[in-house]
Design a protein around this motif. Structure first.
Motif, PDB file in Angstrom:
ATOM      1  N   TYR A 153      10.145  20.010  11.857  1.00  4.19           N
ATOM      2  CA  TYR A 153       9.256  19.602  12.947  1.00  4.19           C
ATOM      3  C   TYR A 153       8.024  18.894  12.409  1.00  4.19           C
ATOM      4  CZ  TYR A 153       6.044  19.947  16.897  1.00  4.19           C
ATOM      5  OH  TYR A 153       5.141  19.650  17.897  1.00  4.19           O
ATOM      6  N   ALA A 154       7.399  19.470  11.379  1.00  2.00           N
ATOM      7  CA  ALA A 154       6.177  18.893  10.817  1.00  2.00           C
ATOM      8  C   ALA A 154       6.450  17.515  10.229  1.00  2.00           C
ATOM      9  CB  ALA A 154       5.597  19.821   9.750  1.00  2.00           C
ATOM     10  N   ALA A 155       7.585  17.359   9.550  1.00  2.00           N
ATOM     11  CA  ALA A 155       7.907  16.073   8.931  1.00  2.00           C
ATOM     12  C   ALA A 155       8.138  14.991   9.978  1.00  2.00           C
ATOM     13  CB  ALA A 155       9.141  16.217   8.045  1.00  2.00           C
ATOM     14  N   VAL A 180       0.869  -1.181   0.000  1.00  5.70           N
ATOM     15  CA  VAL A 180       0.000   0.000   0.000  1.00  5.70           C
ATOM     16  C   VAL A 180       0.901   1.224   0.000  1.00  5.70           C
ATOM     17  CG1 VAL A 180      -1.810   1.269   1.210  1.00  5.70           C
ATOM     18  CG2 VAL A 180      -1.790  -1.236   1.288  1.00  5.70           C
ATOM     19  N   ALA A 181       0.911   1.962  -1.103  1.00  3.95           N
ATOM     20  CA  ALA A 181       1.724   3.178  -1.202  1.00  3.95           C
ATOM     21  C   ALA A 181       0.971   4.348  -0.586  1.00  3.95           C
ATOM     22  CB  ALA A 181       2.063   3.470  -2.660  1.00  3.95           C
ATOM     23  N   GLY A 182       1.680   5.132   0.231  1.00  4.28           N
ATOM     24  CA  GLY A 182       1.036   6.291   0.828  1.00  4.28           C
ATOM     25  C   GLY A 182       1.844   6.841   1.979  1.00  4.28           C
ATOM     26  N   ASP A 183       1.481   8.026   2.405  1.00  4.73           N
ATOM     27  CA  ASP A 183       2.128   8.731   3.509  1.00  4.73           C
ATOM     28  C   ASP A 183       1.490   8.269   4.815  1.00  4.73           C
ATOM     29  OD1 ASP A 183       3.112  10.495   5.372  1.00  4.73           O
ATOM     30  OD2 ASP A 183       2.636  12.299   4.236  1.00  4.73           O
ATOM     31  N   ILE A 184       2.274   7.630   5.666  1.00  7.13           N
ATOM     32  CA  ILE A 184       1.730   7.052   6.899  1.00  7.13           C
ATOM     33  C   ILE A 184       1.250   8.130   7.870  1.00  7.13           C
ATOM     34  CG2 ILE A 184       3.865   6.943   8.266  1.00  7.13           C
ATOM     35  CD1 ILE A 184       1.096   4.240   7.941  1.00  7.13           C
ATOM     36  N   SER A 185       1.692   9.382   7.667  1.00  9.37           N
ATOM     37  CA  SER A 185       1.199  10.457   8.535  1.00  9.37           C
ATOM     38  C   SER A 185      -0.238  10.842   8.208  1.00  9.37           C
ATOM     39  CB  SER A 185       2.101  11.691   8.424  1.00  9.37           C
ATOM     40  OG  SER A 185       2.022  12.264   7.137  1.00  9.37           O
ATOM     41  N   ASP A 186      -0.741  10.353   7.070  1.00 10.68           N
ATOM     42  CA  ASP A 186      -2.111  10.611   6.631  1.00 10.68           C
ATOM     43  C   ASP A 186      -3.025   9.499   7.154  1.00 10.68           C
ATOM     44  OD1 ASP A 186      -4.490  11.076   5.329  1.00 10.68           O
ATOM     45  OD2 ASP A 186      -3.644  11.042   3.308  1.00 10.68           O
ATOM     46  N   ALA A 187      -4.041   9.873   7.897  1.00  5.28           N
ATOM     47  CA  ALA A 187      -4.948   8.884   8.482  1.00  5.28           C
ATOM     48  C   ALA A 187      -5.608   8.015   7.415  1.00  5.28           C
ATOM     49  CB  ALA A 187      -6.013   9.578   9.327  1.00  5.28           C
ATOM     50  N   LEU A 233       1.443  -5.600  14.221  1.00  9.92           N
ATOM     51  CA  LEU A 233       1.785  -4.351  13.542  1.00  9.92           C
ATOM     52  C   LEU A 233       3.221  -4.009  13.894  1.00  9.92           C
ATOM     53  CD1 LEU A 233       1.339  -1.598  12.112  1.00  9.92           C
ATOM     54  CD2 LEU A 233       0.414  -0.759  14.301  1.00  9.92           C
ATOM     55  N   VAL A 234       4.067  -3.805  12.877  1.00  9.95           N
ATOM     56  CA  VAL A 234       5.437  -3.346  13.097  1.00  9.95           C
ATOM     57  C   VAL A 234       5.520  -1.886  12.668  1.00  9.95           C
ATOM     58  CG1 VAL A 234       7.883  -3.696  12.606  1.00  9.95           C
ATOM     59  CG2 VAL A 234       6.338  -5.674  12.671  1.00  9.95           C
ATOM     60  N   ASN A 235       5.602  -0.997  13.646  1.00 11.32           N
ATOM     61  CA  ASN A 235       5.741   0.439  13.378  1.00 11.32           C
ATOM     62  C   ASN A 235       7.211   0.746  13.139  1.00 11.32           C
ATOM     63  OD1 ASN A 235       3.110   1.737  13.620  1.00 11.32           O
ATOM     64  ND2 ASN A 235       3.134   1.069  15.757  1.00 11.32           N
ATOM     65  N   ASN A 236       7.629   0.616  11.883  1.00 13.98           N
ATOM     66  CA  ASN A 236       9.030   0.820  11.544  1.00 13.98           C
ATOM     67  C   ASN A 236       9.282   2.190  10.901  1.00 13.98           C
ATOM     68  OD1 ASN A 236      11.864  -0.050  10.688  1.00 13.98           O
ATOM     69  ND2 ASN A 236      10.890   0.337   8.710  1.00 13.98           N
ATOM     70  N   ALA A 237       8.275   2.786  10.297  1.00 15.82           N
ATOM     71  CA  ALA A 237       8.469   4.064   9.598  1.00 15.82           C
ATOM     72  C   ALA A 237       8.998   5.119  10.563  1.00 15.82           C
ATOM     73  CB  ALA A 237       7.155   4.528   8.975  1.00 15.82           C
ATOM     74  N   GLY A 238       9.977   5.869  10.109  1.00 17.69           N
ATOM     75  CA  GLY A 238      10.525   6.914  10.961  1.00 17.69           C
ATOM     76  C   GLY A 238      11.406   7.871  10.186  1.00 17.69           C
ATOM     77  N   ILE A 239      11.516   9.083  10.671  1.00 21.15           N
ATOM     78  CA  ILE A 239      12.392  10.096  10.093  1.00 21.15           C
ATOM     79  C   ILE A 239      13.353  10.568  11.182  1.00 21.15           C
ATOM     80  CG2 ILE A 239      12.524  12.452   9.178  1.00 21.15           C
ATOM     81  CD1 ILE A 239       9.882  12.071   7.857  1.00 21.15           C
ATOM     82  N   PHE A 240      14.629  10.694  10.821  1.00 16.32           N
ATOM     83  CA  PHE A 240      15.629  11.251  11.738  1.00 16.32           C
ATOM     84  C   PHE A 240      16.289  12.429  11.054  1.00 16.32           C
ATOM     85  CE2 PHE A 240      19.987  11.520  13.406  1.00 16.32           C
ATOM     86  CZ  PHE A 240      19.711  11.690  14.757  1.00 16.32           C
ATOM     87  N   ILE A 241      16.200  13.604  11.644  1.00 16.79           N
ATOM     88  CA  ILE A 241      16.858  14.806  11.121  1.00 16.79           C
ATOM     89  C   ILE A 241      17.793  15.320  12.206  1.00 16.79           C
ATOM     90  CG2 ILE A 241      16.542  17.156  10.256  1.00 16.79           C
ATOM     91  CD1 ILE A 241      13.744  16.344   9.315  1.00 16.79           C
ATOM     92  N   ALA A 242      19.088  15.244  11.934  1.00 16.57           N
ATOM     93  CA  ALA A 242      20.095  15.668  12.915  1.00 16.57           C
ATOM     94  C   ALA A 242      20.486  17.118  12.658  1.00 16.57           C
ATOM     95  CB  ALA A 242      21.315  14.757  12.827  1.00 16.57           C
TER      96      ALA A 242
END
Length: 236
Positions: free
Chosen positions: A97-99, A50-57, A77-86
């Motif tokens: 912040y929003a991302a 399923v392609a899509g932005d996980i931040s979208d309900a 459910l494996v919640n693996n999606a994540g963003i790291f901004i250093a």
């Protein structure tokens, strides 16, 4: 339904650790619903993408709906999606912040809420989320306030979910990795990154995969934050 037909949803599944988790689950003959922004269709009839932005309900709803329509249930459910901004704390911009909050927090909330609702109907289920060891052990020179704000929230939410749903057959755990060797870390950075771990080297993606599989098998374990970080969280 026996273990061989377990149905697992994996977020952030198009590459890196997420893709390795999908491979390991299929090696167990589990059915998988894999989601990511850029994920491609699968030739495997037991993998639904399923392609899509996980931040979208709406994406979260499609993922869980597809799991139920195609395979009849959601076991893990494996919640693996994540963003790291250093970045230094004062250098973060609104977009950063929003991302980070969108993927790490809203993404977790949206799909976990829907998955747990389905698990309640079944009377069983497991949520395992990927956090970061930086939550417990910040490192000088690795600015990580947004990671700690978002992933630290997931660690706390994991314990809360575990207690809230303990008597309803639903477990919640998390894996807290150190720095994992993956394509996101160029070869020339490895020496410095290795030195950040007491054992002297970064982890492999398989280390995180093994931890996820262990927690999924460990029916008496809930509310656990399993550190897979080469001793990083223990000290230096």
């Amino acid at each position: 339904m026996n273990q061989q037909t377990k149905v697992v949803v994996v977020t952030g599944a198009s590459q890196g650790i997420g893709a390795e988790i999908v491979k390991a689950l299929r090696a167990r003959d589990y059915r998988v619903v894999a989601t990511a922004r850029s994920i491609q269709p699968s030739d495997d009839p037991n993998v639904v993408t399923v392609a899509g932005d996980i931040s979208d309900a709406a994406t979260a709803q499609r993922v869980i709906s597809q799991a139920v329509e195609r395979f009849g249930r959601v076991d893990t459910l494996v919640n693996n999606a994540g963003i790291f901004i250093a970045k230094p704390f004062t250098a973060y911009e609104e977009e950063d912040y929003a991302a980070v909050i969108g993927v790490n927090v809203s993404g977790f909330f949206n799909i976990t809420q829907r998955a747990v609702a389905q698990m309640e109907k079944q009377g069983s289920g497991h949520v395992v989320s990927i956090t970061t060891s930086l939550v417990d052990h910040p490192i000088s020179g690795v600015p990580s306030v947004l990671a700690s704000l978002s992933k630290g929230g997931i660690a706390a939410a994991t314990r809360s979910l575990a207690i809230e749903y303990a008597k309803r057959g639903i477990r919640a755990n998390a894996v807290s990795p150190g720095i994992i060797k993956s394509p996101m870390h160029p070869e020339e950075t490895h020496a410095a990154l290795n030195a950040l771990h007491p054992v002297g080297h970064m982890g492999e993606m398989r280390d995180v995969v093994d931890a996820v599989l262990f927690l999924d098998d460990a029916s008496f374990v809930t509310g656990e934050i399993l550190h897979v970080d080469g001793g990083q969280s223990a000290g230096h």
